[in-house]
Design a protein around this motif. Structure first.
Motif, PDB file in Angstrom:
ATOM      1  N   MET A   1       7.567  22.296  18.167  1.00  0.00           N
ATOM      2  CA  MET A   1       7.906  22.237  19.589  1.00  0.00           C
ATOM      3  C   MET A   1       8.328  20.718  20.062  1.00  0.00           C
ATOM      4  SD  MET A   1       5.859  23.594  22.921  1.00  0.00           S
ATOM      5  CE  MET A   1       5.834  25.471  22.251  1.00  0.00           C
ATOM      6  N   ALA A   2       7.597  19.701  19.515  1.00  0.00           N
ATOM      7  CA  ALA A   2       8.101  18.331  20.042  1.00  0.00           C
ATOM      8  C   ALA A   2       9.192  18.070  19.499  1.00  0.00           C
ATOM      9  CB  ALA A   2       6.730  17.447  19.353  1.00  0.00           C
ATOM     10  N   ILE A   3       9.516  18.361  18.137  1.00  0.00           N
ATOM     11  CA  ILE A   3      10.615  18.061  17.727  1.00  0.00           C
ATOM     12  C   ILE A   3      11.826  18.753  18.133  1.00  0.00           C
ATOM     13  CG2 ILE A   3      12.329  18.760  15.497  1.00  0.00           C
ATOM     14  CD1 ILE A   3       9.659  18.318  13.847  1.00  0.00           C
ATOM     15  N   CYS A   4      11.701  19.959  18.779  1.00  0.00           N
ATOM     16  CA  CYS A   4      12.745  20.733  19.616  1.00  0.00           C
ATOM     17  C   CYS A   4      12.866  20.146  20.850  1.00  0.00           C
ATOM     18  CB  CYS A   4      12.324  22.090  19.728  1.00  0.00           C
ATOM     19  SG  CYS A   4      12.098  23.336  18.317  1.00  0.00           S
ATOM     20  N   ILE A   5      11.933  19.687  21.404  1.00  0.00           N
ATOM     21  CA  ILE A   5      12.023  18.956  22.821  1.00  0.00           C
ATOM     22  C   ILE A   5      12.941  17.678  22.479  1.00  0.00           C
ATOM     23  CG2 ILE A   5      10.694  18.101  24.630  1.00  0.00           C
ATOM     24  CD1 ILE A   5       8.762  20.137  24.318  1.00  0.00           C
ATOM     25  N   THR A   6      12.195  16.815  21.580  1.00  0.00           N
ATOM     26  CA  THR A   6      13.197  15.776  21.315  1.00  0.00           C
ATOM     27  C   THR A   6      14.568  15.993  21.022  1.00  0.00           C
ATOM     28  OG1 THR A   6      11.021  14.721  20.472  1.00  0.00           O
ATOM     29  CG2 THR A   6      12.992  13.665  19.993  1.00  0.00           C
ATOM     30  N   ALA A   7      14.845  16.772  20.396  1.00  0.00           N
ATOM     31  CA  ALA A   7      16.217  16.973  19.913  1.00  0.00           C
ATOM     32  C   ALA A   7      16.921  17.488  21.253  1.00  0.00           C
ATOM     33  CB  ALA A   7      16.295  18.085  18.721  1.00  0.00           C
ATOM     34  N   SER A   8      16.212  18.160  21.898  1.00  0.00           N
ATOM     35  CA  SER A   8      17.299  18.856  23.179  1.00  0.00           C
ATOM     36  C   SER A   8      17.344  17.624  24.131  1.00  0.00           C
ATOM     37  CB  SER A   8      16.332  19.861  23.832  1.00  0.00           C
ATOM     38  OG  SER A   8      16.160  21.206  23.057  1.00  0.00           O
ATOM     39  N   VAL A   9      16.338  16.773  24.266  1.00  0.00           N
ATOM     40  CA  VAL A   9      16.575  15.634  24.979  1.00  0.00           C
ATOM     41  C   VAL A   9      17.602  14.713  24.611  1.00  0.00           C
ATOM     42  CG1 VAL A   9      15.473  13.767  26.216  1.00  0.00           C
ATOM     43  CG2 VAL A   9      14.144  15.714  26.213  1.00  0.00           C
ATOM     44  N   GLY A  10      17.515  14.497  23.327  1.00  0.00           N
ATOM     45  CA  GLY A  10      18.571  13.727  22.666  1.00  0.00           C
ATOM     46  C   GLY A  10      19.861  14.072  22.824  1.00  0.00           C
ATOM     47  N   SER A  11      19.921  15.344  22.640  1.00  0.00           N
ATOM     48  CA  SER A  11      21.337  16.164  22.799  1.00  0.00           C
ATOM     49  C   SER A  11      21.960  15.972  24.295  1.00  0.00           C
ATOM     50  CB  SER A  11      21.361  17.536  22.240  1.00  0.00           C
ATOM     51  OG  SER A  11      20.967  17.558  20.888  1.00  0.00           O
ATOM     52  N   GLY A  12      21.041  16.155  25.206  1.00  0.00           N
ATOM     53  CA  GLY A  12      21.360  16.108  26.505  1.00  0.00           C
ATOM     54  C   GLY A  12      22.062  14.641  26.904  1.00  0.00           C
ATOM     55  N   LEU A  13      21.136  13.765  26.411  1.00  0.00           N
ATOM     56  CA  LEU A  13      21.277  12.375  26.713  1.00  0.00           C
ATOM     57  C   LEU A  13      22.823  11.955  26.042  1.00  0.00           C
ATOM     58  CD1 LEU A  13      20.832   9.832  28.017  1.00  0.00           C
ATOM     59  CD2 LEU A  13      19.371   9.191  25.751  1.00  0.00           C
ATOM     60  N   VAL A  14      23.042  12.504  24.680  1.00  0.00           N
ATOM     61  CA  VAL A  14      24.317  12.267  24.178  1.00  0.00           C
ATOM     62  C   VAL A  14      25.588  12.691  24.877  1.00  0.00           C
ATOM     63  CG1 VAL A  14      25.569  12.407  22.000  1.00  0.00           C
ATOM     64  CG2 VAL A  14      23.259  11.590  22.071  1.00  0.00           C
ATOM     65  N   TYR A  15      25.300  14.011  25.228  1.00  0.00           N
ATOM     66  CA  TYR A  15      26.411  14.742  25.999  1.00  0.00           C
ATOM     67  C   TYR A  15      26.534  14.184  27.372  1.00  0.00           C
ATOM     68  CZ  TYR A  15      28.999  18.455  28.381  1.00  0.00           C
ATOM     69  OH  TYR A  15      30.138  19.280  28.801  1.00  0.00           O
ATOM     70  N   PHE A  16      25.540  13.878  28.141  1.00  0.00           N
ATOM     71  CA  PHE A  16      25.644  12.946  29.319  1.00  0.00           C
ATOM     72  C   PHE A  16      26.416  11.767  29.034  1.00  0.00           C
ATOM     73  CE2 PHE A  16      24.110   9.495  32.315  1.00  0.00           C
ATOM     74  CZ  PHE A  16      24.559  10.297  33.434  1.00  0.00           C
TER      75      PHE A  16
END
Length: 634
Positions: A1-16
């Motif tokens: 779950m930590a990996i998924c959250i980190t990946a989601s936050v990272g992807s969101g930041l990159v997209y932003f």
């Protein structure tokens, strides 16, 4: 779950961060350096129509929109130009050009850099998030001059451009006649143009067709723009970093160029800064030309060596030099002459049809020489698991009824070029075992000399390392079997499933500022494509051994222009106006370019407003407070 959250936050930041740099075409800006307000109307294809009260403000705005849409491309072009021309020489140029380069255009680029530096725009370009440029130097007049100089240098053959000496006759075996075409190299870019007199057009006014070939990359090498000067508009193809229309028209004149190789001894070091400045001066004067004769008078004084200028107005077709340089006709020239002779009256649609023609004179010329002795000759059985004779007979029958059209859905172009490539390898590999480019790069001019035995050139078919003397007929037959073996291994035994587009695929890759990587591959555009390096719609071959017909260069700007309301003017580029992968104008023109659907070229702002993608205004800042620190944007 930590990996998924980190990946989601990272992807969101990159997209932003990526989406923050997508320009808003409805945003207004207050910038320093303007003399008055400037309106930028983006039409349905995001082509900017720039209106200002002074030429200086128009040049400011074209620099601004170049940086807004193509910042990464600007920085990459500057880096490459600096590598080729490191010295920054001060030149005396025409006042109008000096007024454009010395202040307005660089100020426009730097104004956008200041806005990016202020924050909230994701560094202005997505590749800057991964590039090694922590700070960006301010744009200077020397940057534009060097980019223009690099463009002119790219019109020279590869051997001259890179400064490598041409292969001399000393390395040719003494028993082989010298064939000059063997060592010819292609330019990085090529300019082509042709004109039809008014007495041969449906509207009664001349038509000018222009074609520029070069790298097919994302974003496109060319940026379309309409510059609405107080003296009249100029519309056409601009080069990011240079504020002038290279190929285009005003309300009275349309202009284009042809390029041809210049011997190394005439231009050993490439274009000089003086020649580059003269070229820019000529372009600026073209935008204000009153008629074709006026434009050609300018070209007579300033046209660089290796170029021919063509201009038309409502009545006249003019060119400089007035007499074409004496040179051998190319395969493309021969096909163009055929197409021109076929029609007695041309329309703009007819001219577009000529530009998009994919019938290859190479195939129509070489195939009869290659196949003339093969129709009833038995093949050696070199294709395992197939009846080689039946397969060869079927394919030769196909080629016999083929018109040379390099259609992406047909098998004949694939068979022809695979055969030609195998033949060239068999003829040249024994003489030049280490020079792989010589026997893998398609060279139909050399093969025509050999197969027609020009000045005894058929001796090239003999393999020097063997005792028997091989003939060209033997080499052609064995090369056909080599080609069939390669095709059967790759695509199976049923020729009806073979298509030219399966091998002849466009690979148009995103070009970042520095290195290429996974992101480049993800953002590329790929599609089967018609044509070959010698058709009117030009598509060059690559150099990969496993993908010999991959396309990464070709016709990257085409225009058909007429100074007539009835005929109209049209253009097309292979991608979109924006260099940002998240913009809807990144690749919006790609389907139209593949299908040959041109855009209307109009300086009428009322037409541009229909379906406009945005309207923005630049206004002078109330106080001159630049944020550039020591010539750099952080």
């Amino acid at each position: 779950m930590a990996i998924c959250i980190t990946a989601s936050v990272g992807s969101g930041l990159v997209y932003f961060l990526l989406s923050a740099s997508v320009p808003d075409y409805n945003e207004d800006f207050s910038v320093a350096g303007l003399g008055g307000p400037v309106d930028i109307l983006r039409d349905a294809s995001a082509i900017p129509h720039i209106t200002a009260s002074s030429a200086a403000d128009v040049y400011f705005a074209i620099g601004f929109v170049h940086a807004q849409d193509r910042l990464g491309q600007l920085l990459r072009a500057r880096r490459m130009a600096e590598a080729s021309w490191p010295s920054d020489e001060t030149l005396s140029v025409a006042p109008a050009v000096s007024d454009a380069l010395e202040n307005p255009m660089p100020c426009g680029v730097n104004a956008w850099l200041e806005l990016v530096s202020a924050g909230g725009r994701g560094r202005g370009s997505p590749e800057l998030l991964i590039a090694d440029e922590r700070s960006i130097d301010a744009w200077t007049p020397g940057d534009s001059l060097r980019i223009a100089r690099s463009f002119l240098n790219g019109l020279r053959p590869e051997s001259a451009r890179k400064g490598t000496p041409s292969l001399s006759s000393a390395i040719i075996p003494s028993d082989r006649p010298k064939v000059l075409e063997l060592f010819a190299t292609d330019p990085q870019q090529r300019l082509d143009a042709w004109a039809i007199d008014g007495d041969r057009t449906a509207a009664g006014t001349p038509i000018l067709a222009a074609d520029i070939s070069g790298s097919l990359s994302l974003p496109s090498e060319w940026y379309l723009a309409d510059l609405q000067f107080s003296t009249g508009p100029a519309i056409g193809a601009t080069m990011p970093g240079v504020p002038f229309v290279i190929v285009g028209r005003n309300t009275r004149v349309a202009w284009a160029f042809r390029s041809f190789p210049v011997p190394d001894e005439e231009a050993p070091r490439g274009p000089s800064p003086v020649q580059a400045a003269g070229f820019l001066t000529m372009l600026e004067l073209f935008t204000r030309s009153a008629d074709a004769t006026d434009a050609i008078g300018v070209a007579a004084d300033m046209l660089p060596k290796g170029m021919e200028a063509l201009a038309i107005d409502r009545e006249t077709v003019a060119r400089w030099p007035k007499e074409e340089a004496v040179r051998a006709l190319s395969f493309r020239d021969i096909r163009l002459a055929e197409l021109e002779a076929r029609q007695s009256i041309f329309s703009t649609e007819g001219a577009i049809g000529v530009q998009r023609d994919t019938v290859s004179t190479v195939a129509r010329t070489l195939l009869p020489l290659m196949a003339k002795e093969l129709w009833f000759v038995q093949s050696r059985d070199s294709i395992e698991g197939t009846d080689a004779n039946d397969l060869r007979r079927e394919l030769l029958d196909r080629l016999a009824s083929w018109n040379g059209d390099m259609d992406r859905y047909s098998p004949e172009p694939l068979l022809f070029w695979t055969w030609l490539r195998a033949l060239q390898q068999r003829i040249l590999k024994d003489e030049f075992p280490a020079a792989q480019q010589l026997w893998t790069r398609p060279n139909p001019n050399f093969l025509y000399a050999v197969l027609s035995d020009r000045r005894g050139s058929a001796i090239w078919c003999d393999i020097r390392l063997s005792s028997p003397r091989e003939t060209c007929e033997e080499q052609v037959r064995v090369a056909l079997d080599d080609a069939l073996g390669w095709l059967v291994d790759r695509y199976g035994r049923d020729p009806s499933t073979w298509t030219w587009g399966e091998e002849h695929r466009l690979d148009m890759q995103w070009s970042p500022i520095s290195s290429r990587g996974l992101l480049t591959n993800l953002l590329s555009l790929q599609a089967p494509i018609s044509g070959d390096p010698f058709t009117q719609f030009l598509t060059s071959f690559g150099v990969e051994e496993d993908r010999p017909f991959l396309v990464s260069a070709g016709s990257n700007f085409q225009a058909v222009m007429s100074i007539s309301e009835a005929a109209g003017s049209y253009y097309i580029t292979p991608a979109g106006q924006s260099g940002h992968p998240l913009s809807r104008f990144y690749d919006n023109l790609f389907p139209s370019w593949i299908q040959g659907e041109y855009l209307a070229m109009s300086t009428d702002l009322s037409l541009a407003r229909g379906g406009a993608s945005g309207i923005s205004r630049l206004t002078p800042a109330t106080s001159d407070n630049p944020r550039m620190s020591e010539g750099q944007s952080e």
